[in-house]
Motif scaffolding. Structure first.
Motif, PDB file in Angstrom:
ATOM      1  N   TYR A  13      -8.672  11.771 111.583  1.00 48.79           N
ATOM      2  CA  TYR A  13      -7.807  12.820 110.958  1.00 48.79           C
ATOM      3  C   TYR A  13      -8.637  13.223 109.532  1.00 48.79           C
ATOM      4  CZ  TYR A  13      -4.307  13.591 107.273  1.00 48.79           C
ATOM      5  OH  TYR A  13      -3.502  14.223 106.266  1.00 48.79           O
TER       6      TYR A  13
ATOM      7  N   ILE B  54      -9.299  17.079 108.344  1.00 42.31           N
ATOM      8  CA  ILE B  54      -8.827  17.775 107.078  1.00 42.31           C
ATOM      9  C   ILE B  54     -10.025  18.057 106.165  1.00 42.31           C
ATOM     10  CG2 ILE B  54      -6.575  16.898 107.358  1.00 42.31           C
ATOM     11  CD1 ILE B  54      -7.434  15.022 105.014  1.00 42.31           C
TER      12      ILE B  54
ATOM     13  N   ASP C 127     -16.615  19.663 104.139  1.00 42.75           N
ATOM     14  CA  ASP C 127     -16.414  19.426 103.034  1.00 42.75           C
ATOM     15  C   ASP C 127     -16.858  17.719 102.739  1.00 42.75           C
ATOM     16  OD1 ASP C 127     -16.218  18.645 100.224  1.00 42.75           O
ATOM     17  OD2 ASP C 127     -14.132  20.062  99.985  1.00 42.75           O
TER      18      ASP C 127
ATOM     19  N   PHE D  57     -15.398  15.831  99.708  1.00 39.22           N
ATOM     20  CA  PHE D  57     -13.951  15.417  99.943  1.00 39.22           C
ATOM     21  C   PHE D  57     -13.930  14.415 100.808  1.00 39.22           C
ATOM     22  CE2 PHE D  57      -9.862  16.464 101.831  1.00 39.22           C
ATOM     23  CZ  PHE D  57      -9.070  15.829 100.837  1.00 39.22           C
TER      24      PHE D  57
ATOM     25  N   LYS E 272     -14.687  11.235  99.266  1.00 36.84           N
ATOM     26  CA  LYS E 272     -13.821  10.808  98.346  1.00 36.84           C
ATOM     27  C   LYS E 272     -12.746  10.138  99.050  1.00 36.84           C
ATOM     28  CE  LYS E 272     -10.622  12.955  94.966  1.00 36.84           C
ATOM     29  NZ  LYS E 272     -10.078  14.366  94.552  1.00 36.84           N
ATOM     30  N   LEU E 273     -12.166  10.653 100.098  1.00 40.16           N
ATOM     31  CA  LEU E 273     -10.771  10.009 100.808  1.00 40.16           C
ATOM     32  C   LEU E 273     -11.303   8.533 101.298  1.00 40.16           C
ATOM     33  CD1 LEU E 273      -9.586  12.919 102.757  1.00 40.16           C
ATOM     34  CD2 LEU E 273      -8.770  12.065 100.654  1.00 40.16           C
TER      35      LEU E 273
ATOM     36  N   ILE F 152     -11.253   6.338  98.245  1.00 43.74           N
ATOM     37  CA  ILE F 152     -10.052   5.951  98.091  1.00 43.74           C
ATOM     38  C   ILE F 152      -9.562   4.864  98.844  1.00 43.74           C
ATOM     39  CG2 ILE F 152      -7.679   6.975  97.660  1.00 43.74           C
ATOM     40  CD1 ILE F 152      -8.668   9.515  96.918  1.00 43.74           C
ATOM     41  N   VAL F 153      -9.446   5.047 100.152  1.00 47.83           N
ATOM     42  CA  VAL F 153      -8.925   4.327 101.213  1.00 47.83           C
ATOM     43  C   VAL F 153      -9.395   2.888 101.169  1.00 47.83           C
ATOM     44  CG1 VAL F 153     -10.174   4.822 103.187  1.00 47.83           C
ATOM     45  CG2 VAL F 153      -7.561   4.391 103.289  1.00 47.83           C
TER      46      VAL F 153
ATOM     47  N   GLU G 124      -7.888   1.340  97.947  1.00 52.10           N
ATOM     48  CA  GLU G 124      -6.471   1.182  98.087  1.00 52.10           C
ATOM     49  C   GLU G 124      -5.994   0.044  99.050  1.00 52.10           C
ATOM     50  OE1 GLU G 124      -4.345   5.111  98.588  1.00 52.10           O
ATOM     51  OE2 GLU G 124      -3.473   4.753  96.519  1.00 52.10           O
TER      52      GLU G 124
ATOM     53  N   LYS H  31       1.908   1.752 106.351  1.00 53.98           N
ATOM     54  CA  LYS H  31       2.035   2.385 107.612  1.00 53.98           C
ATOM     55  C   LYS H  31       1.551   3.820 107.824  1.00 53.98           C
ATOM     56  CE  LYS H  31       6.587   3.910 108.454  1.00 53.98           C
ATOM     57  NZ  LYS H  31       7.846   3.979 108.401  1.00 53.98           N
ATOM     58  N   SER H  32       1.592   4.489 106.453  1.00 54.63           N
ATOM     59  CA  SER H  32       1.037   5.773 106.580  1.00 54.63           C
ATOM     60  C   SER H  32      -0.666   5.579 106.609  1.00 54.63           C
ATOM     61  CB  SER H  32       1.560   6.706 105.237  1.00 54.63           C
ATOM     62  OG  SER H  32       0.947   5.949 103.920  1.00 54.63           O
ATOM     63  N   LYS H  33      -1.088   4.554 106.045  1.00 60.17           N
ATOM     64  CA  LYS H  33      -2.511   4.430 106.220  1.00 60.17           C
ATOM     65  C   LYS H  33      -3.079   4.148 107.614  1.00 60.17           C
ATOM     66  CE  LYS H  33      -4.101   3.821 101.650  1.00 60.17           C
ATOM     67  NZ  LYS H  33      -2.863   4.118 100.850  1.00 60.17           N
TER      68      LYS H  33
ATOM     69  N   ASN I 242      -1.504   5.265 110.163  1.00 59.81           N
ATOM     70  CA  ASN I 242      -1.453   6.455 110.712  1.00 59.81           C
ATOM     71  C   ASN I 242      -2.576   7.479 110.617  1.00 59.81           C
ATOM     72  OD1 ASN I 242       0.328   7.774 112.674  1.00 59.81           O
ATOM     73  ND2 ASN I 242       1.846   8.325 110.831  1.00 59.81           N
ATOM     74  N   VAL I 243      -3.347   7.135 109.348  1.00 59.70           N
ATOM     75  CA  VAL I 243      -4.281   8.068 108.989  1.00 59.70           C
ATOM     76  C   VAL I 243      -5.724   7.534 109.866  1.00 59.70           C
ATOM     77  CG1 VAL I 243      -6.274   7.989 107.109  1.00 59.70           C
ATOM     78  CG2 VAL I 243      -3.784   8.435 106.440  1.00 59.70           C
TER      79      VAL I 243
ATOM     80  N   TYR J 100       1.199   1.757 114.638  1.00 63.05           N
ATOM     81  CA  TYR J 100       1.938   2.639 113.574  1.00 63.05           C
ATOM     82  C   TYR J 100       3.369   2.261 114.085  1.00 63.05           C
ATOM     83  CZ  TYR J 100       5.178   5.862 111.378  1.00 63.05           C
ATOM     84  OH  TYR J 100       5.943   6.848 110.628  1.00 63.05           O
TER      85      TYR J 100
END
Lengths: 104, 232
Positions: free
Chosen positions: A7, A11, A15, A18, A21-22, A25-26, A29, A57-59, A61-62, A69
């Motif tokens: 995923y 997205i 890049d 980016f 960066k994601l 963050i993960v 977090e 849950k959303s993590k 999914n990522v 999930y």
């Protein structure tokens, strides 16, 4: 059940900054969210734990963990009724992601 | 151009929506918030056309946020829960419902449902006219808009400062902001709107306009910096 970056790669396209960066963050977090969940769960604050699971849950999914999930969604509902049958399965998912994040 | 804000307690989710917005020329992210309370304060003082809104947040959730606004802007919900989809469409302001993890094609489809203000309606914000009439002592006094260098909130009044004169007018900051051209004016603090062409210099959290040092709030600083023709 192996986490993947499909995923994030999709997205980000080409890049790379980016994408990085994601991932940064993960990496930052996820451990905090996991810790917050475990604290609330160990303190038997199940309503708050349920909210933590929702966020995690959303993590899940990522990282493309569809089965994970489904377990998280089930566990989130269980906690709302003070049940926790799926706790062990859920923690396995969290540990799997945590270990994966250490490798990437 | 649609002025957008992102409200999500997950940094990852905010970063993804921000990146998607950057792909669309007609979207401008004016601020991001990790909680809905801060966003509520912002939206009461600043024009916002579109909100990307998470539902599950501590303190104030997404629906509480919408219910707290008198006239909500367009809302696109972003959530990892499909269960709220039906509730969502009970609100006229909610244009779409994105389930995380959001992908770009679905994001574009959601945003496409919102009508972008055309150039004609933009002129309503003072883009076309250079004149502003204000009611002072039962007289309508004309002010040449480019002469305004600063507007300061003073309780129920605002002080419109021009090169030659100050005008104390009974009005709100939100009201005056909607009458000014966005290419010239920027709200840098809840109590101050500046004419960006009159900036002398900027230092950390303040800006010098003529001889006045004006505070710049943290949430408005990125937009101010965006407006500058920066060399480095």
């Amino acid at each position: 059940m192996t986490p993947n970056l499909n995923y994030i790669n999709k997205i980000s396209g080409e890049d790379i900054s980016f994408r990085n960066k994601l991932i940064d963050i993960v990496k930052r977090e996820f451990p905090l969210e996991k810790e917050e969940f475990l604290n609330n769960y160990n303190n038997r604050n199940y309503p708050l734990s349920s909210k933590n699971v929702h966020k995690l849950k959303s993590k899940i999914n990522v990282f493309g963990l569809d089965d994970g999930y489904a377990i998280a969604a089930k566990f989130e509902e269980e906690l709302k009724s003070n049940k926790h049958d799926s706790f062990s399965d859920f923690v396995i998912i969290l540990d799997t992601i945590e270990n994966y994040l250490k490798e990437i | 151009m649609l002025k957008c804000i992102i409200i999500d307690d997950e940094e990852l989710a905010r970063a993804i929506v921000e990146q998607f917005c950057s792909k669309l020329d007609h979207l401008e992210i004016v601020s991001k918030f990790s909680n809905a309370l801060d966003a509520l304060k912002y939206i009461n003082d600043n024009p916002v056309d579109l909100v990307f809104l998470d539902i599950h947040m501590p303190e104030l959730n997404g629906f509480d946020f919408i219910n707290s606004i008198k006239k909500p802007p367009h809302i696109i919900l972003t959530t990892s829960d499909q269960n709220f989809a039906l509730n969502a469409f009970e609100y006229k302001c909610i244009v779409d419902y994105l389930v995380k993890p959001v992908n770009l094609p679905r994001f574009i489809k959601a945003v496409a449902k919102i009508e972008v203000p055309n150039a004609q309606s933009e002129t309503k914000r003072g883009e076309e006219t250079n004149e502003l009439y204000v009611n002072i002592d039962r007289r309508l006094v004309k002010i040449h808009i480019p002469d305004i260098y600063l507007i300061e909130a003073k309780g129920d009044y605002i002080n419109i400062k021009t090169e030659t004169k100050n005008h104390i007018v009974h009005a709100t900051m939100k009201n005056i902001e909607s009458k000014l051209p966005t290419r010239l004016f920027l709200k840098v603090h809840r109590s101050f709107i500046i004419n960006t062409k009159k900036i002398v210099d900027i230092e950390d959290n303040s800006v010098l306009i003529k001889k006045e040092v004006i505070p710049v709030s943290r949430s408005n600083r990125p937009e101010l910096i965006n407006r500058l023709n920066l060399l480095n």
